[in-house]
Design a protein around this motif. Structure first.
Motif, PDB file in Angstrom:
ATOM      1  N   LEU A 177       6.448   1.278   9.285  1.00 42.44           N
ATOM      2  CA  LEU A 177       5.484   2.202   9.868  1.00 42.44           C
ATOM      3  C   LEU A 177       4.173   2.163   9.088  1.00 42.44           C
ATOM      4  CD1 LEU A 177       7.642   5.402  10.560  1.00 42.44           C
ATOM      5  CD2 LEU A 177       7.241   3.438  12.053  1.00 42.44           C
ATOM      6  N   THR A 178       3.096   2.559   9.767  1.00 47.26           N
ATOM      7  CA  THR A 178       1.823   2.699   9.077  1.00 47.26           C
ATOM      8  C   THR A 178       1.875   3.930   8.171  1.00 47.26           C
ATOM      9  OG1 THR A 178       0.880   4.082  10.814  1.00 47.26           O
ATOM     10  CG2 THR A 178       0.615   1.697  11.043  1.00 47.26           C
ATOM     11  N   VAL A 179       0.894   4.027   7.279  1.00 47.16           N
ATOM     12  CA  VAL A 179       0.825   5.185   6.389  1.00 47.16           C
ATOM     13  C   VAL A 179       0.719   6.471   7.202  1.00 47.16           C
ATOM     14  CG1 VAL A 179      -0.463   6.261   4.503  1.00 47.16           C
ATOM     15  CG2 VAL A 179      -0.302   3.780   4.632  1.00 47.16           C
ATOM     16  N   ALA A 180      -0.115   6.458   8.244  1.00 45.05           N
ATOM     17  CA  ALA A 180      -0.299   7.656   9.070  1.00 45.05           C
ATOM     18  C   ALA A 180       1.008   8.065   9.741  1.00 45.05           C
ATOM     19  CB  ALA A 180      -1.379   7.406  10.116  1.00 45.05           C
ATOM     20  N   GLN A 181       1.763   7.089  10.257  1.00 47.09           N
ATOM     21  CA  GLN A 181       3.024   7.408  10.925  1.00 47.09           C
ATOM     22  C   GLN A 181       4.031   7.994   9.944  1.00 47.09           C
ATOM     23  OE1 GLN A 181       3.717   3.489  12.594  1.00 47.09           O
ATOM     24  NE2 GLN A 181       3.264   4.199  14.662  1.00 47.09           N
ATOM     25  N   LYS A 182       4.038   7.495   8.710  1.00 47.36           N
ATOM     26  CA  LYS A 182       4.948   8.058   7.705  1.00 47.36           C
ATOM     27  C   LYS A 182       4.595   9.520   7.408  1.00 47.36           C
ATOM     28  CE  LYS A 182       5.721   3.617   5.389  1.00 47.36           C
ATOM     29  NZ  LYS A 182       5.430   2.804   4.191  1.00 47.36           N
ATOM     30  N   HIS A 183       3.314   9.811   7.329  1.00 43.02           N
ATOM     31  CA  HIS A 183       2.901  11.190   7.074  1.00 43.02           C
ATOM     32  C   HIS A 183       3.275  12.096   8.241  1.00 43.02           C
ATOM     33  CE1 HIS A 183       0.442  11.413   3.323  1.00 43.02           C
ATOM     34  NE2 HIS A 183       0.513  10.100   3.445  1.00 43.02           N
TER      35      HIS A 183
END
Length: 864
Positions: A177-183
């Motif tokens: 996942l992208t960083v944004a999706q992880k957040h």
């Protein structure tokens, strides 16, 4: 201190107090005292925390009221995350008291914090990269919570993700996942707990504007229902939009608390940095528009972007704007030589591509943990690694030159670290980002590419980074910055190009370069990617499904099955005796002994460890059995022998696990000690082979149904049970969680030490099962036997697709891996080959498996 009356500026001394406020429709835990004042749902009083000789918190107090959004501000390293680590149970204070909902809590842990209604979204998400999105939700929330609404769990999970705007598929591996999706996944987990206290640590740092708006809506909705929200941020604009009150920390001490409306931005900045900032952004060069070109990009096309052209002149900083996920990060990676592309790139008068760009460019990735830093190394090593050629004298590295250069860059960037050799993991997020920047500058690059360079960085450090990037541009080095913060691009950059769906849709400079124009250009663009609207959804869905299958744990199982069948067919074509019942029985008996031992090795590897003692343990248990399991021995003696074997195995596993978890041995060191000790005990008990194993026991263990040994059927059954438990039970999730990311698992409430110790005990119990089969095959207590099973079991597990780094694998794959190892041994006989061919085949297969599995599982760059 919380002011008793609204002051013009926050006071900076004193303790915490309850705050008068209107009586609203709050939850039951948002109690009021008899005077009508709201009672804090979370109260931290005089909290002290030290790390070695560094004071992280020095007597900090904080009250958080039900139904309020309480902003927590401070520079990187001010103690904000440490204080919230104490509040969420991940850190234990040296001194101070914690009160939650009026209850004094002496020993707060992540588990008790969750039970008391405290949820936290960490600055660096506590996600488990080797598990899927669905499995991460199950670890964090448990089956009971997912079934509360009466809906099917996957439907509940999907709803939780949709509620925060996370578009990740439930079966996506979180590491991809992208960083944004992880957040967003982290936020979904926190909100699903319906917390009394919700702690958000820099939640908007990686998010685009749409996701930020959605987050703000969720925060306001949570506060409206009585949830107390602690909001850590570096962005004062967010404080104004969300916060009711604000508290400032500096250097681990409380500097003030006040109502947001009663304090100005200048006053907050003065408290945060301890000085007055004249300007956030350095002045731009008005003459740069006529300067010579230092970077030209013409028609550059790659994965995620198409036909991009741009120019940078000497002294200019070029910004790349647009909604997150529209090709900005992919473009920077291509310019850095990290991703394939075609088109023209010129630095000055020279055309550059591929390896040349990789050598010339310094790239600052958005995800510093995943791509920017080597987390097991020191600050010095991280900063110097790209510039080692500067510090060499002949073939040797000059430690003094390296240390002087790194120390100088650390001072210039104001990196807060006790010493250059401090582990980089001990630094705050913003200081880690400065280390990434220090490495870029020490490399003396010809091109600087920065993806979200101030993500998670405090306002003071942000101004310093802006000044450094401007200074680099003034020296003639082109600087390209991609940022989701349009205000940042407006203040820093001379020229901004706006990207939408992989295309440049607008170029802004001069008076046109405003936040409003950037946002409008991004959201009003009608540009499409090269794929047609009709074809793209179906193709993308099909491609994503194929990718998930190839990256899944069962892809190696399918590959192994094909290899086994292919090899079997080839051997049969060369020798028709291959499938005779005697050979089938012999092969399956060998597979059974190796299979049980390899299943145990799989358990160890899933935790992120390894067990080198499995081979000597199997041999030792056979030696023990040789004193009891003999012809003519009474039944009680036989049973005592097997019981003693089991106890010895369990004790070995408990010792191994305890050495790893409590004595802090590495798994290799702990199990190597056991390896040597067990081998020594075997030869002490029997200096030479002896002790004939009971014929009756041997015959019972060799019982077959047709050519199939019964014990092989038992092995298959045990494998399937373990596989089911690994995928569908709490034990399996905890086991993989610890191996995937131990610290994240601990934050999620997994009891790491008991999980690992129990795992090593299970390893030894499975080795006991293998040893029972081994004694039937050997028929005698031989102290020299069994040692070879250590490396053979590791071979079987690796071939089966279990990661040597922990967190993912399958028991079914291990069983097939054991079968293939035995099949290769058998093949040398039927094909008339020398024994060395067996090792050549095994080595070749391991290399091929490692390459193929790493390619299939290779995590994509964030944003790709």
């Amino acid at each position: 201190m919380v002011p008793e009356q609204a002051p013009a500026a926050p006071r900076t001394t004193g303790g915490a107090a309850t705050v008068p406020g209107p009586v609203t429709d709050l939850r039951a835990d948002g109690a009021h005292d008899t005077a009508g004042a709201r009672v804090p749902v979370l109260r931290l009083t005089d909290i002290h925390k030290r790390f070695g000789g560094v004071v992280a918190l020095g007597g900090v107090s904080l009250d958080v009221l039900p139904g309020e959004v309480h902003a927590l501000l401070g520079e990187n390293g001010a103690g904000k995350s440490t204080l919230m680590g104490v509040a969420s149970g991940t850190l234990r204070p040296d001194e101070g008291t914690i009160v939650v909902g009026g209850q004094d809590v002496e020993h707060l842990t992540p588990v008790t914090a969750g039970q008391l209604g405290i949820a936290i979204v960490h600055q660096h998400p506590a996600v488990l990269p080797d598990l899927t999105v669905a499995e991460n939700l199950r670890v964090a929330l448990g089956r009971a919570r997912l079934r509360e609404e009466g809906a099917e769990p996957r439907r509940t999970m999907r709803a939780l993700l949709d509620d925060v705007g996370c578009e990740a598929h439930l079966d996506d591996r979180v590491g991809n996942l992208t960083v944004a999706q992880k957040h967003l996944l982290e936020l979904a987990k926190a909100l699903a707990q319906r917390p009394r206290v919700l702690i958000l640590d820099e939640p908007t740092a990686p998010l685009g504007s749409d996701s930020v708006d959605l987050l703000f809506d969720r925060v306001r909705a949570a506060a409206a229902t009585g949830t107390a929200v602690v909001y850590i941020t570096h962005r004062l604009a967010e404080v104004r939009l969300l916060a009711d009150r604000v508290t400032v920390l500096r250097d681990g001490r409380l500097r003030g608390t006040a109502a947001t409306v009663d304090v100005s931005d200048d006053e907050l900045l003065a408290l945060i940095v301890g000085r007055t900032l004249e300007s956030t952004f350095p002045p731009k060069r008005p003459d740069a528009a006529d300067a010579p070109l230092v970077l030209e990009v013409d028609g550059l096309t790659g994965e995620g972007f198409t036909d991009v052209s741009l120019q940078v002149r000497r002294g200019q900083v070029l910004g790349i704007a647009g909604v997150v996920g529209n090709g900005q990060s992919e473009l920077l990676r291509a310019l850095a030589g990290l991703a394939a592309s075609h088109g023209a790139v010129r630095l000055g008068d020279e055309a550059r591509h591929g390896r040349q760009l990789l050598r010339d460019a310094s790239y600052l990735p958005a995800d510093r943990h995943r791509e920017g830093l080597m987390m097991s190394m020191s600050v010095r090593e991280n900063a110097a690694v790209a510039a080692l050629r500067r510090f060499t004298r002949g073939p040797f590295l000059s430690r003094r030159r390296e240390l002087d250069a790194v120390s100088g860059e650390m001072r210039a960037l104001a990196v807060k670290a006790p010493h250059p050799d401090t582990p980089v993991t001990s630094l705050s997020g913003g200081n880690q980002q400065k280390v990434v920047l220090a490495r870029a500058l020490l490399a003396e690059p010809r091109l600087v590419l920065a993806d979200e360079p101030t993500q998670g960085v405090d306002v003071g450090a942000r101004a310093e980074i802006y000044s450094i990037l401007r200074r680099v541009a003034d020296q003639g080095v082109p600087v390209v910055v991609a940022s989701s913060d349009a205000k940042e691009l407006e203040g820093l950059c001379d020229v901004v190009v706006v990207m939408s769906r992989g295309h440049v849709v607008e170029r802004l400079e001069g008076e046109e370069l405003t936040e409003e124009r950037m946002v409008r250009a991004a959201v009003e663009s009608t540009t499409h990617r090269r794929t047609t609207d009709v074809e793209r959804p179906a193709t993308a869905t099909r491609t994503a499904g194929i990718r998930r299958a190839l990256e899944g744990d069962y892809a190696p199982v399918v590959a192994l099955a094909v290899v086994i069948l292919g090899l079997g067919a080839f051997i049969l074509s060369q020798n028709d005796r291959y499938l005779l019942p005697f050979n089938v029985t012999s092969v399956l008996m060998l597979v059974t002994a190796l299979g049980f031992i390899s299943l145990g090795q799989t358990v160890a590897l899933l935790t992120g460890g390894i067990d080198l003692s499995v081979g000597p343990l199997a041999g030792f248990l056979v030696v023990v059995a040789s004193f009891f399991v003999n012809d003519g021995a009474a039944l009680p003696v036989l049973l005592a022998g097997f019981l003693l074997m089991l106890v010895a195995a369990g004790a070995t596993g408990a010792v191994n696990g305890s050495l790893v978890r409590f004595a802090h041995f590495t798994p290799v060191a702990a199990t190597l000690v056991a390896y040597i000790a067990l081998q020594g005990l075997s030869f002490t008990l029997r200096a030479s082979p002896g002790g004939i194993i009971s014929r009756q026991v041997t015959d019972a263990l060799l019982t077959t149904v047709g050519p199939i040994p019964v014990v092989f059927v038992v092995l298959v059954a045990v494998t399937l049970v373990l596989e089911r438990l690994l995928r569908a039970s709490g034990w399996g999730l905890r086991l993989r969680a610890v191996g995937s990311h131990e610290e994240a698992a601990r934050r999620l409430g997994v009891k790491v030490n008991p999980t690992v110790v129990a795992a090593y005990v299970l390893v030894s119990v499975l080795v006991f099962c293998g040893a029972v089969l081994l004694l039937a095959q050997l028929g005698i207590g031989d102290p020299a036997q069994g040692v070879g099973y250590t490396l053979t079991s590791i071979t079987a597990v690796v071939l089966g697709g279990t990661s040597l780094l922990g967190g993912r694998g399958t028991f079914v794959g291990t069983l097939l891996g054991a079968f293939l190892v035995v099949q290769l041994l058998n093949a040398t006989t039927f094909l008339g080959l020398d024994q060395e061919w067996q090792y050549l085949f095994q080595g070749a297969l391991i290399v091929v498996a490692a390459v193929v599995y790493s390619r299939l599982r290779g995590t994509r760059a964030a944003g790709v």
